[in-house]
Enzyme design. Structure first.
Site, PDB file in Angstrom:
ATOM      1  N   ASP B  11      -0.282  -5.486   2.754  1.00 30.38           N
ATOM      2  CA  ASP B  11       0.073  -4.408   1.830  1.00 30.38           C
ATOM      3  C   ASP B  11       1.598  -4.455   1.684  1.00 30.38           C
ATOM      4  O   ASP B  11       2.320  -4.342   2.672  1.00 30.38           O
ATOM      5  CB  ASP B  11      -0.388  -3.077   2.442  1.00 30.38           C
ATOM      6  CG  ASP B  11      -0.288  -1.941   1.438  1.00 30.38           C
ATOM      7  OD1 ASP B  11       0.180  -2.185   0.309  1.00 30.38           O
ATOM      8  OD2 ASP B  11      -0.686  -0.815   1.792  1.00 30.38           O
ATOM      9  N   ASP B 105      -0.421  -5.093  -5.176  1.00 29.74           N
ATOM     10  CA  ASP B 105       0.371  -5.175  -3.947  1.00 29.74           C
ATOM     11  C   ASP B 105      -0.474  -5.185  -2.680  1.00 29.74           C
ATOM     12  O   ASP B 105       0.017  -4.860  -1.606  1.00 29.74           O
ATOM     13  CB  ASP B 105       1.364  -4.005  -3.895  1.00 29.74           C
ATOM     14  CG  ASP B 105       0.668  -2.663  -3.927  1.00 29.74           C
ATOM     15  OD1 ASP B 105      -0.547  -2.626  -4.180  1.00 29.74           O
ATOM     16  OD2 ASP B 105       1.337  -1.650  -3.698  1.00 29.74           O
ATOM     17  N   GLU B 106      -1.737  -5.511  -2.788  1.00 26.93           N
ATOM     18  CA  GLU B 106      -2.618  -5.378  -1.636  1.00 26.93           C
ATOM     19  C   GLU B 106      -3.736  -6.408  -1.723  1.00 26.93           C
ATOM     20  O   GLU B 106      -4.286  -6.624  -2.803  1.00 26.93           O
ATOM     21  CB  GLU B 106      -3.234  -3.973  -1.694  1.00 26.93           C
ATOM     22  CG  GLU B 106      -3.659  -3.413  -0.381  1.00 26.93           C
ATOM     23  CD  GLU B 106      -4.371  -2.074  -0.589  1.00 26.93           C
ATOM     24  OE1 GLU B 106      -5.204  -1.764   0.253  1.00 26.93           O
ATOM     25  OE2 GLU B 106      -4.104  -1.382  -1.581  1.00 26.93           O
TER      26      GLU B 106
END
Lengths: 380, 469
Positions: B11, B105-106
């Site tokens: 993350d 973003d993960e």
């Protein structure tokens, strides 16, 4: 108003007239069913400003008069009555209905507010009722259901002398049915755009008598109506409906004039196969048809999802071809064909296919009904 | 649950804000809030400096401003975020072919598919350490927090334990001890509603949840949810890492600064959204059968209406026509603040039209009257805070703020030191927006700005990933 009538005759006529009651009436009285007694017997009518239904039936009339009652309630009641004669009388603001020991008292609606039913136009000709019902059932298969494209929710009815053409399309498929009839005048020529749903319901409901009279009035500007009249239950059933406005697209030229592949398949086997392979289709997948020498292979499903495939016997003339269709559209066309063998004519995989029926693998195709279906286009 | 800790969750820390700080040296170490800056904007990401003031994601920008008035409030540069995300996802795919992006973003990475010799705790810790270092270098200074465990549940929880720049490997066998003291909301799918139901039966922590029988749990939260929750409470999670999560729908939505009432304006906006959605569908080589319209009214009540076609389509006019039909079913007379169009029931084919595509052209002929109104509603601020610009003499920079006919620009880039601030007239011909890809990327980086396959584009919602940016 006072009369006595056979239960079955009444129930059948009430159910027929109540079919065209509006679900959400724009004016409350339109939910009503008008009961009138005349010298000739009993008349039941409904009207929603678009479509009217009028049934006459034999009855022992003691008193003439009219009353307007809730059509749905009356239909529900009549359906459940015991098989005994029914007596109805008007009693102040109520109509009382007696059948055996069952008694009902129905509220009446203001009969003076009920709109006058449109006049039936002059008869244009007659057609065999069973032929008409079958032809309409085939034609409406391709009619559109999208109210935003009202023109396509209609069936184009073209009269030319002794033949009638029915055409319908929802842009993706097109049905074309030819039938013969007996026109009032030999050089009759007219065209009308009839709401598909009303046409289908009406044609199906008028098969009790042998003939259906078609009455078309297109003289007025845009305000044309069409009427259908048949007999049932010892009386006359008559429906009128307003024609749709607008220009029906020129569709006859969409049928290709030649073909490169001509395939014949047993219709029942094909229907079964399409139903089976499209089980994996989750309604979003097309079914692929690959025709090559003597075999039709059906495939559905893709990639890592469920897949199905099946081969059936086919007689294939001309080039091999692989194409695909929306399974539901394919089934609609196949089931509309009455004959045991279906003939499919193709030009290219990306061009529409023409389907027609044939009595046997060797017999000529019956071109009275043709179904034109646009294939799917794969995006990847 | 696996025997070895082979599921990795990464993350990126305060992702959007971190990219802004990277590209805007003067903002490094300062509070940065990325999100809608209009009257109704919400916070997408806040930098850790801003979080110290209580600014959180999904908070209204107005509230964020009152908590942290001196923060830089930026509108966000999604092209830049997508580009960085692409770089990160490429790195992850070098590590293992099995990567499941959850958002920009993960992502989950399946280390069991990575061909590692050593999947002991020490072995995977070393892998994670290398990954964090590579990620920091490849992104020009961003940090990611990594969690590794024997299941997705544990890996995801672990990545959050030591944020920012964290690295936690949960050794096999210790999962339940890790979960027990935590609040039930750590379990995916336990939102405010489920948490409240559990609270009423005295369950606040995972340990308390563990003590409830399966039957009772089903009674409290329902059949499907209860069974899953019962297993999750025991860290019993065998959900696989799935690469290339297929999009379930494609949609766009917009929030407006004023409540819109004019029906023709709404229809014009729907037409535009339909065009945007179908353009995305065509790009992704997809079609769909179900068209959904989402409407949020002045009173925040949200309505969705949908219609399913007989066959899938990617046709703009068809989608627009259905969208117009659908909005007619909603009473919009009180004003609309949000409008959206989505297509679901995705397929890879379309039903061709017998008439070609020429038919409905006349439909939209009466539109020009609404054009101006639409432009007024959808026009972004010409100089939005944070956007990249370039001046003929002063070179590259970014918009610091604008108003009253003036625009203030700070002249700096990722490679420069904090730069000077200069103010211009908003119609200064020397000042132009700077396209993405210049000054921010080393010249040898191939094709910047193209989202990596598998990274859901903003608006292409994958399951569990419907957070609008």
């Amino acid at each position: 108003m006072k009369f006595r009538v056979e239960r079955d005759v009444l129930a059948d006529a009430v159910a027929w007239a109540a079919r065209s009651l509006p679900v959400r009436p724009s004016v409350p009285v339109l939910a009503g069913l008008l009961i009138e007694t005349t010298d000739d017997g009993l008349v039941l009518s409904t009207f929603d400003y678009e479509t009217s239904a009028r049934a006459t039936l034999p009855a022992d009339v003691t008193d003439e008069g009219r009353a307007l009652v809730s059509g749905r309630l009356l239909a529900d009641i009549c359906r459940s009555l015991p098989n005994k004669p029914v007596e109805m009388t008007i009693d102040g603001a109520k109509v009382s209905l007696t059948c055996g020991s069952a008694r009902f008292s129905l509220q009446t609606m203001p009969v003076e507010e009920y709109p006058a039913l449109p006049e039936m136009p002059a008869a244009t000709g007659t057609v065999n009722s069973d032929v008409f019902a079958a032809a309409v059932a085939q034609a409406v298969v391709a009619a559109g259901r999208d109210d935003m494209l009202p023109v396509l929710t209609g069936v184009r009815l073209e009269i030319e002398g002794a033949s009638i053409s029915l055409l319908a399309t929802d842009r993706f498929r097109l049905s074309h049915r030819e039938l013969s009839w007996e026109p009032g005048v030999t050089d009759a020529s007219a065209a009308a755009l009839v709401p598909a749903k009303v046409l289908a319901d009406t044609a199906k409901s008028l098969t009790a008598g042998s003939q259906v009279t078609i009455a078309l009035s297109t003289s007025g500007a845009g305000e044309g109506i069409i009427g259908f009249e048949g007999s049932a239950g010892g009386g006359v059933r008559r429906t009128t409906t307003r024609l749709l406005d607008g220009e029906f697209p020129k569709v006859r030229t969409l049928f290709p004039t030649e073909h490169l592949t001509l395939a014949r398949v047993d219709k029942a086997s094909l229907v079964e196969s399409v139903k089976r392979v499209s089980l994996v289709a989750e309604r979003n997948t097309a079914v692929q048809l690959a025709f090559s020498d003597g075999v039709l292979t059906l495939d559905a499903g893709s990639g890592d999802e469920a897949q199905a495939s099946e081969s059936i016997e086919a007689s294939v003339e001309g080039d091999d071809i692989t194409t695909g269709f929306n399974p539901q559209f394919l089934l609609d066309g196949l089931t509309a064909i009455e004959a045991p063998v279906v003939e499919l004519a193709f030009t290219q995989a990306s061009k529409p296919a023409v389907m027609a029926g044939a009595r046997s693998m060797d017999a000529d195709a019956d071109l009275a009904f043709r179904y034109l279906l646009m294939p799917r286009r794969l995006l990847s | 649950m696996r025997a070895d800790p082979t599921i990795l969750h990464v993350d990126l820390d305060a992702f959007f804000a971190a990219v802004e700080q990277r590209d805007k040296p003067s903002l490094r170490g300062k509070p940065v809030v990325v999100g809608g800056v209009g009257g109704r904007g919400v916070v997408a990401t806040a930098s850790y400096e801003a979080r110290a003031f209580g600014v959180r994601s999904a908070m209204s920008t107005a509230e964020a401003r009152s908590r942290c008035p001196h923060a830089a409030f930026l509108t966000g540069r999604f092209d830049a975020y997508r580009e960085v995300s692409g770089t990160v996802m490429r790195l992850l795919r070098e590590l293992s072919p099995l990567v499941e992006p959850l958002s920009l973003d993960e992502a989950f990475v399946d280390l069991a598919a990575a061909g590692l010799d050593d999947v002991s705790v020490a072995g995977v810790t070393e892998v994670a350490r290398r990954l964090k270092r590579d990620l920091h270098e490849a992104t020009g200074g961003l940090h990611g927090s990594v969690g590794i465990g024997t299941s997705k549940l544990v890996a995801k929880i672990a990545s959050d334990l030591e944020k920012p720049d964290g690295l936690v490997v949960v050794p096999p066998g210790t999962e339940r001890d890790l979960l027990r003291p935590m609040r039930v909301t750590v379990i995916p799918g336990v939102g405010p509603a489920t948490a409240e139901r559990l609270r009423r039966v005295g369950v606040h922590t995972v340990a308390e949840l563990e003590r409830i029988s399966e039957d009772e749990l089903v009674r409290v939260v329902g059949q499907a949810h209860g069974k899953g929750l019962y297993r999750m409470a025991r860290a019993d999670d065998d959900r696989p890492v799935v690469a290339e999560r297929e999009a379930k729908s494609v949609s766009v939505e917009d929030t407006y600064d004023t409540d819109l009432v004019d029906r023709r304006l709404l229809e014009g906006l729907l037409d535009r959204q339909a065009a945007k959605v179908t353009e995305r569908l065509r790009k992704a080589r997809l079609s769909g059968r179900t068209v959904t319209v989402k409407v949020r009214l002045h009173d925040f009540s949200t309505h969705t209406r949908s219609l399913t076609l007989a066959a899938p389509t990617d046709n703009t006019r068809t989608v627009a026509r259905l969208a117009r039909t659908l909005i007619a079913e909603v009473d919009t007379s009180g004003g609309v603040r949000l409008l959206g169009v989505g297509v679901s029931g995705l397929a890879d084919w379309i039903q061709e039209d017998l008439f070609g595509d020429t038919e409905e052209a006349a439909d939209t002929a009466d539109e020009p009257l609404a054009e101006e109104a639409i432009a007024r509603v959808t026009r972004g601020r010409p100089w939005s805070p944070g956007m990249d610009v370039e001046h003929a003499t002063h070179g590259p920079g970014w918009v610091w703020g604008s108003g009253r006919g003036r625009v203030t620009v700070r002249f700096e880039t990722a490679e420069t030191r904090p730069g000077p601030v200069k103010t211009f007239s908003t119609d200064d011909p020397d000042l132009v927006p700077r396209p993405r890809g210049r000054y921010d990327v080393p010249p040898d980086t191939p094709e910047a700005g193209v989202p990596e396959a598998g990274v859901p584009e903003a608006g292409v919602a994958a399951p569990d990933d419907a957070t609008p940016l």
